[in-house]
Scaffold this motif. Structure first.
Motif, PDB file in Angstrom:
ATOM      1  N   ASN A  74     -13.014  -5.242  -1.985  1.00  0.00           N
ATOM      2  CA  ASN A  74     -13.366  -3.954  -2.583  1.00  0.00           C
ATOM      3  C   ASN A  74     -13.917  -2.973  -1.550  1.00  0.00           C
ATOM      4  OD1 ASN A  74     -12.595  -4.874  -5.113  1.00  0.00           O
ATOM      5  ND2 ASN A  74     -14.661  -5.509  -5.704  1.00  0.00           N
ATOM      6  N   GLN A  75     -14.700  -3.487  -0.596  1.00  0.00           N
ATOM      7  CA  GLN A  75     -15.205  -2.626   0.471  1.00  0.00           C
ATOM      8  C   GLN A  75     -14.062  -2.121   1.354  1.00  0.00           C
ATOM      9  OE1 GLN A  75     -18.179  -5.705   1.736  1.00  0.00           O
ATOM     10  NE2 GLN A  75     -19.510  -3.931   2.053  1.00  0.00           N
ATOM     11  N   PHE A  76     -13.134  -3.015   1.651  1.00  0.00           N
ATOM     12  CA  PHE A  76     -11.972  -2.644   2.458  1.00  0.00           C
ATOM     13  C   PHE A  76     -11.178  -1.540   1.773  1.00  0.00           C
ATOM     14  CE2 PHE A  76      -7.463  -3.782   3.704  1.00  0.00           C
ATOM     15  CZ  PHE A  76      -7.540  -3.256   4.996  1.00  0.00           C
ATOM     16  N   VAL A  77     -10.934  -1.707   0.484  1.00  0.00           N
ATOM     17  CA  VAL A  77     -10.176  -0.709  -0.279  1.00  0.00           C
ATOM     18  C   VAL A  77     -10.926   0.616  -0.341  1.00  0.00           C
ATOM     19  CG1 VAL A  77      -9.445  -0.111  -2.625  1.00  0.00           C
ATOM     20  CG2 VAL A  77      -8.812  -2.325  -1.649  1.00  0.00           C
ATOM     21  N   ALA A  78     -12.235   0.570  -0.569  1.00  0.00           N
ATOM     22  CA  ALA A  78     -13.019   1.806  -0.666  1.00  0.00           C
ATOM     23  C   ALA A  78     -12.928   2.616   0.622  1.00  0.00           C
ATOM     24  CB  ALA A  78     -14.471   1.477  -0.984  1.00  0.00           C
ATOM     25  N   ASP A  79     -13.013   1.945   1.759  1.00  0.00           N
ATOM     26  CA  ASP A  79     -12.919   2.647   3.039  1.00  0.00           C
ATOM     27  C   ASP A  79     -11.515   3.176   3.278  1.00  0.00           C
ATOM     28  OD1 ASP A  79     -15.544   2.070   3.392  1.00  0.00           O
ATOM     29  OD2 ASP A  79     -15.274   0.647   5.038  1.00  0.00           O
ATOM     30  N   LEU A  80     -10.501   2.387   2.870  1.00  0.00           N
ATOM     31  CA  LEU A  80      -9.117   2.826   3.046  1.00  0.00           C
ATOM     32  C   LEU A  80      -8.798   4.040   2.173  1.00  0.00           C
ATOM     33  CD1 LEU A  80      -6.746  -0.275   3.333  1.00  0.00           C
ATOM     34  CD2 LEU A  80      -7.295   1.418   5.076  1.00  0.00           C
ATOM     35  N   ARG A  81      -9.354   4.080   0.983  1.00  0.00           N
ATOM     36  CA  ARG A  81      -9.112   5.224   0.101  1.00  0.00           C
ATOM     37  C   ARG A  81      -9.479   6.525   0.814  1.00  0.00           C
ATOM     38  NH1 ARG A  81     -12.097   2.396  -4.907  1.00  0.00           N
ATOM     39  NH2 ARG A  81     -10.323   1.301  -5.847  1.00  0.00           N
ATOM     40  N   ASP A  82     -10.599   6.496   1.511  1.00  0.00           N
ATOM     41  CA  ASP A  82     -11.055   7.700   2.191  1.00  0.00           C
ATOM     42  C   ASP A  82     -10.165   8.051   3.381  1.00  0.00           C
ATOM     43  OD1 ASP A  82     -13.169   7.953   0.436  1.00  0.00           O
ATOM     44  OD2 ASP A  82     -14.566   6.847   1.713  1.00  0.00           O
ATOM     45  N   VAL A  83      -9.904   7.070   4.241  1.00  0.00           N
ATOM     46  CA  VAL A  83      -9.183   7.371   5.475  1.00  0.00           C
ATOM     47  C   VAL A  83      -7.707   7.662   5.220  1.00  0.00           C
ATOM     48  CG1 VAL A  83      -8.528   5.005   6.137  1.00  0.00           C
ATOM     49  CG2 VAL A  83      -9.017   6.705   7.910  1.00  0.00           C
ATOM     50  N   LEU A  84      -7.128   7.064   4.160  1.00  0.00           N
ATOM     51  CA  LEU A  84      -5.716   7.308   3.843  1.00  0.00           C
ATOM     52  C   LEU A  84      -5.536   8.418   2.810  1.00  0.00           C
ATOM     53  CD1 LEU A  84      -4.297   3.643   3.555  1.00  0.00           C
ATOM     54  CD2 LEU A  84      -4.332   5.148   5.566  1.00  0.00           C
ATOM     55  N   ASN A  85      -6.655   8.943   2.307  1.00  0.00           N
ATOM     56  CA  ASN A  85      -6.603   9.956   1.240  1.00  0.00           C
ATOM     57  C   ASN A  85      -5.759   9.438   0.077  1.00  0.00           C
ATOM     58  OD1 ASN A  85      -7.116  12.383  -0.074  1.00  0.00           O
ATOM     59  ND2 ASN A  85      -5.351  13.423   0.847  1.00  0.00           N
ATOM     60  N   MET A  86      -6.123   8.227  -0.379  1.00  0.00           N
ATOM     61  CA  MET A  86      -5.384   7.535  -1.426  1.00  0.00           C
ATOM     62  C   MET A  86      -6.370   7.058  -2.484  1.00  0.00           C
ATOM     63  SD  MET A  86      -2.751   4.294  -0.920  1.00  0.00           S
ATOM     64  CE  MET A  86      -1.771   5.150   0.327  1.00  0.00           C
TER      65      MET A  86
ATOM     66  N   ILE B 256     -10.659  -0.188  10.331  1.00  0.00           N
ATOM     67  CA  ILE B 256     -10.110   0.801   9.405  1.00  0.00           C
ATOM     68  C   ILE B 256      -9.357   1.887  10.188  1.00  0.00           C
ATOM     69  CG2 ILE B 256     -10.754   2.709   7.867  1.00  0.00           C
ATOM     70  CD1 ILE B 256     -10.742   0.105   6.395  1.00  0.00           C
ATOM     71  N   ARG B 257      -9.915   2.306  11.312  1.00  0.00           N
ATOM     72  CA  ARG B 257      -9.229   3.313  12.139  1.00  0.00           C
ATOM     73  C   ARG B 257      -7.910   2.770  12.665  1.00  0.00           C
ATOM     74  NH1 ARG B 257     -14.707   4.459  13.471  1.00  0.00           N
ATOM     75  NH2 ARG B 257     -14.699   3.017  15.245  1.00  0.00           N
ATOM     76  N   THR B 258      -7.905   1.501  13.100  1.00  0.00           N
ATOM     77  CA  THR B 258      -6.668   0.882  13.582  1.00  0.00           C
ATOM     78  C   THR B 258      -5.665   0.742  12.442  1.00  0.00           C
ATOM     79  OG1 THR B 258      -7.890  -0.366  15.247  1.00  0.00           O
ATOM     80  CG2 THR B 258      -5.696  -1.167  14.695  1.00  0.00           C
ATOM     81  N   PHE B 259      -6.148   0.378  11.267  1.00  0.00           N
ATOM     82  CA  PHE B 259      -5.268   0.206  10.113  1.00  0.00           C
ATOM     83  C   PHE B 259      -4.621   1.538   9.733  1.00  0.00           C
ATOM     84  CE2 PHE B 259      -3.843  -0.665   5.844  1.00  0.00           C
ATOM     85  CZ  PHE B 259      -3.550  -2.024   5.838  1.00  0.00           C
ATOM     86  N   ALA B 260      -5.369   2.619   9.818  1.00  0.00           N
ATOM     87  CA  ALA B 260      -4.816   3.937   9.502  1.00  0.00           C
ATOM     88  C   ALA B 260      -3.704   4.302  10.474  1.00  0.00           C
ATOM     89  CB  ALA B 260      -5.918   4.984   9.534  1.00  0.00           C
TER      90      ALA B 260
ATOM     91  N   ILE C 228       0.847  -1.195   0.000  1.00  0.00           N
ATOM     92  CA  ILE C 228       0.000   0.000   0.000  1.00  0.00           C
ATOM     93  C   ILE C 228       0.881   1.244   0.000  1.00  0.00           C
ATOM     94  CG2 ILE C 228      -1.640   1.360   1.355  1.00  0.00           C
ATOM     95  CD1 ILE C 228      -2.870  -1.263   2.312  1.00  0.00           C
ATOM     96  N   LYS C 229       1.929   1.227   0.811  1.00  0.00           N
ATOM     97  CA  LYS C 229       2.813   2.386   0.905  1.00  0.00           C
ATOM     98  C   LYS C 229       3.619   2.602  -0.372  1.00  0.00           C
ATOM     99  CE  LYS C 229       3.361   2.394   5.943  1.00  0.00           C
ATOM    100  NZ  LYS C 229       4.291   2.299   7.093  1.00  0.00           N
ATOM    101  N   THR C 230       4.106   1.516  -0.956  1.00  0.00           N
ATOM    102  CA  THR C 230       5.014   1.657  -2.094  1.00  0.00           C
ATOM    103  C   THR C 230       4.322   1.672  -3.452  1.00  0.00           C
ATOM    104  OG1 THR C 230       5.377  -0.739  -2.168  1.00  0.00           O
ATOM    105  CG2 THR C 230       6.914   0.576  -0.833  1.00  0.00           C
ATOM    106  N   GLU C 231       3.178   0.962  -3.561  1.00  0.00           N
ATOM    107  CA  GLU C 231       2.536   0.827  -4.866  1.00  0.00           C
ATOM    108  C   GLU C 231       1.072   1.268  -4.896  1.00  0.00           C
ATOM    109  OE1 GLU C 231       3.326  -2.952  -6.904  1.00  0.00           O
ATOM    110  OE2 GLU C 231       4.601  -3.509  -5.205  1.00  0.00           O
ATOM    111  N   HIS C 232       0.515   1.548  -3.710  1.00  0.00           N
ATOM    112  CA  HIS C 232      -0.912   1.857  -3.606  1.00  0.00           C
ATOM    113  C   HIS C 232      -1.756   0.693  -4.119  1.00  0.00           C
ATOM    114  CE1 HIS C 232      -0.301   6.531  -3.456  1.00  0.00           C
ATOM    115  NE2 HIS C 232       0.514   5.861  -2.646  1.00  0.00           N
TER     116      HIS C 232
ATOM    117  N   TRP D 118      -7.333  -3.010  -5.273  1.00  0.00           N
ATOM    118  CA  TRP D 118      -7.266  -4.426  -4.897  1.00  0.00           C
ATOM    119  C   TRP D 118      -6.934  -5.186  -6.173  1.00  0.00           C
ATOM    120  CZ3 TRP D 118      -8.255  -7.013  -0.182  1.00  0.00           C
ATOM    121  CH2 TRP D 118      -8.351  -8.402  -0.248  1.00  0.00           C
ATOM    122  N   VAL D 119      -5.803  -5.864  -6.222  1.00  0.00           N
ATOM    123  CA  VAL D 119      -5.338  -6.528  -7.430  1.00  0.00           C
ATOM    124  C   VAL D 119      -5.328  -8.042  -7.204  1.00  0.00           C
ATOM    125  CG1 VAL D 119      -3.463  -6.786  -9.092  1.00  0.00           C
ATOM    126  CG2 VAL D 119      -3.894  -4.551  -8.024  1.00  0.00           C
ATOM    127  N   GLN D 120      -6.149  -8.757  -7.966  1.00  0.00           N
ATOM    128  CA  GLN D 120      -6.147 -10.209  -7.844  1.00  0.00           C
ATOM    129  C   GLN D 120      -4.989 -10.797  -8.630  1.00  0.00           C
ATOM    130  OE1 GLN D 120      -9.688 -12.253  -9.134  1.00  0.00           O
ATOM    131  NE2 GLN D 120      -8.985 -14.246  -8.374  1.00  0.00           N
TER     132      GLN D 120
END
Length: 304
Positions: free
Chosen positions: A209-221, A284-288, A157-161, A226-228
């Motif tokens: 996809n739900q996890f990524v959508a929420d992370l996009r908002d909280v990480l401003n990313m 999500i808050r803990t992940f941020a 996530i940090k290096t490649e988003h 999500w790449v299979q």
């Protein structure tokens, strides 16, 4: 009651042990690390320092205990199934030597399946061995995948988003927090039901996809994806990072099994398991926080 707990002060025991002590129980916590003795004693428990592969140490530690709580550590060798059976036999012998009658075992979702469950089949083998004990009350706790396993994606996530997974982004998976496992395990330890009991534990259900959508908002990313990836790519990634071949192959098979939620969650759904309290929004808050920290958040969090 006198209780022995494997798992040191890992993410489940750090919740359960203080509650048992506060309830007036005499608790002994088993740890491989002498450095943990002070922290174990600080919560009012006794420390027993040794390894879970030492049948004499376990027999002595289990003797006189009303309840024993068992859990598997990550260190079972290069062959997960052989290692699981060997460990279960050690536990069984020590429990018989100590004449323990109440046992709670931290197992896993998928423990009802055979080799199709991949690495999770290790828990099936352990349960099978423990069920050979005579005259005991035996409770199995079967949690779903840990939320904390998602911390394994921090680097990409940090290096490649990007989050790479062999599970499709639209596949609904169940995750669990230690707090919700503890809420299932504690009453079983405090009062182990007669004969054999199986209890599942999960916190929330969501897709990648739900996890990524929420992370996009909280990480401003906004470009987070999500790449299979294929099973072959997943296997290569594991072996390239030093995971032993047999363990890597079993993890890939587990990933395949997870793509069939109907089978994976069969026993959970059959028992009408109620979801716990820690939801995706909480994690999500803990992940941020983990994303913005200097470390300390790992995917292997059952024991330390």
């Amino acid at each position: 009651m006198k209780i022995a707990m494997l798992g040191s002060l890992g993410n489940i025991n750090r919740i359960v042990v203080p509650k048992l002590v506060q309830a007036g129980h005499d608790v002994t916590v088993i740890s491989t690390s002498p450095k943990r003795q002070a922290s174990i004693e600080a919560v009012g428990a006794h420390a027993a320092i040794g390894t879970m592969t030492d049948v004499d140490f376990l027999s002595t530690t289990f003797t006189g205990k009303d309840v024993v709580y068992l859990m598997l550590s990550d260190n079972i060798g290069d062959d997960p199934f052989k290692g699981a059976v060997a460990q279960a036999k050690i536990w069984k012998q020590a429990l018989e030597n100590a004449s323990v009658t109440n046992i709670v075992n931290l197992s896993s979702i998928g423990a009802d399946a055979d080799e199709v469950a991949g690495s999770l089949h290790a828990y099936n083998l352990i349960e099978h061995e423990l069920r050979k004990l005579d005259g005991v009350n035996l409770a199995f706790v079967r949690p779903t995948g840990f939320y904390a396993n998602l911390f394994g994606n921090l680097a990409t996530i940090k290096t490649e988003h990007k989050i790479y997974s062999s599970t499709p982004g639209n596949s609904a998976q169940k995750y669990v927090a230690p707090e919700d496992i503890a809420s299932v395990a504690y009453p079983l330890i405090n009062n182990t039901p007669d004969v054999i009991t199986v209890k599942c534990a999960f916190s929330d259900t969501f897709t990648g996809n739900q996890f990524v959508a929420d992370l996009r908002d909280v990480l401003n990313m906004p470009d987070l994806q999500w790449v299979q990836i294929s099973d072959e790519q997943y296997l290569a990634n594991l072996t390239n990072h030093g995971v032993p071949t047999k363990i890597a192959a079993s993890l890939v098979q587990t990933s395949r099994y997870q793509r069939e939620p109907k089978g994976l969650y069969a026993d959970l759904n059959a028992s009408d398991t109620i979801a716990g309290q820690v939801k995706l929004a909480d994690f999500i808050r803990t992940f941020a926080i983990a994303y913005n920290s200097e470390g300390g958040y790992q995917s292997h969090t059952i024991a330390d």
